[in-house]
Design an enzyme around this catalytic site. Structure first.
Site, PDB file in Angstrom:
ATOM      1  N   HIS A   1      36.307  -8.823  -2.150  1.00  0.00           N
ATOM      2  CA  HIS A   1      35.759  -9.538  -3.304  1.00  0.00           C
ATOM      3  C   HIS A   1      36.288  -8.939  -4.602  1.00  0.00           C
ATOM      4  O   HIS A   1      36.701  -9.659  -5.509  1.00  0.00           O
ATOM      5  CB  HIS A   1      34.224  -9.470  -3.288  1.00  0.00           C
ATOM      6  CG  HIS A   1      33.590 -10.394  -2.319  1.00  0.00           C
ATOM      7  ND1 HIS A   1      33.654 -10.223  -0.957  1.00  0.00           N
ATOM      8  CD2 HIS A   1      32.859 -11.515  -2.515  1.00  0.00           C
ATOM      9  CE1 HIS A   1      32.999 -11.188  -0.362  1.00  0.00           C
ATOM     10  NE2 HIS A   1      32.497 -11.993  -1.287  1.00  0.00           N
ATOM     11  N   ARG A   2      36.259  -7.625  -4.690  1.00  0.00           N
ATOM     12  CA  ARG A   2      36.734  -6.952  -5.903  1.00  0.00           C
ATOM     13  C   ARG A   2      38.216  -7.228  -6.131  1.00  0.00           C
ATOM     14  O   ARG A   2      38.641  -7.509  -7.257  1.00  0.00           O
ATOM     15  CB  ARG A   2      36.499  -5.441  -5.801  1.00  0.00           C
ATOM     16  CG  ARG A   2      36.951  -4.681  -7.039  1.00  0.00           C
ATOM     17  CD  ARG A   2      36.748  -3.172  -6.919  1.00  0.00           C
ATOM     18  NE  ARG A   2      37.250  -2.573  -5.704  1.00  0.00           N
ATOM     19  CZ  ARG A   2      38.551  -2.334  -5.441  1.00  0.00           C
ATOM     20  NH1 ARG A   2      39.469  -2.663  -6.307  1.00  0.00           N
ATOM     21  NH2 ARG A   2      38.915  -1.783  -4.312  1.00  0.00           N
TER      22      ARG A   2
END
Length: 149
Positions: free
Chosen positions: A43-44
């Site tokens: 996600h990051r």
């Protein structure tokens, strides 16, 4: 596609936004098709670093999980366990993640908050709770493991 089978709601990937219209809070959903495990690092990378996913999840499903996979002697893979991880760890990324990837179904342990709710509403996505304690059951449901390129 959403299909009904023996009174069960089954989402089949790829999932269109319209497929989610007859799903309501509290419904038990079954999934057939592609599911990608995806945790906070992925996600990051997508949101903060602008990197793409190694697998196309557009109109598909992700599971916030840490799988344990064993490589067999013939080079194939075997799923040992698929333990869902706490979804709230992805909350700060989820709006941007859904916007950039086009994922339609997110499953994970626990709940989510405003970023996820907003993403689901704006981009035609749903969040499903995967009950904790079912890692071995989930592993037994995996038919094939495909290595990301």
């Amino acid at each position: 596609m959403l299909k009904m089978e023996n009174g069960r709601k089954i989402l089949v990937t790829p999932i269109a936004a319209d497929d989610l219209q007859d799903i309501h809070i509290g419904d038990i959903i079954y999934l057939d098709g592609d599911l990608t495990t995806c945790r906070d690092v992925a996600h990051r990378r997508v949101v903060e670093e602008g990197r793409g996913m190694p697998v196309d999840v557009r109109h598909k499903a992700i599971l916030h999980a840490g799988p344990i996979i064993r490589t067999n002697d013939d080079g194939s893979y075997e799923m040992v366990s698929v333990g869902p991880t706490t979804s709230m760890r992805m909350e700060k990324f989820e709006y941007g993640f859904v916007k950039k990837t086009g994922v339609r179904l997110i499953a994970g342990k626990g709940g989510m908050k405003g970023n996820t709710e907003r993403a689901c509403r704006e981009f035609g996505c749903i969040f499903c709770v995967f009950p904790a304690g079912n890692a071995v059951v989930a592993a037994a449901s995996v038919e094939k493991i495909v290595e990301a390129q």
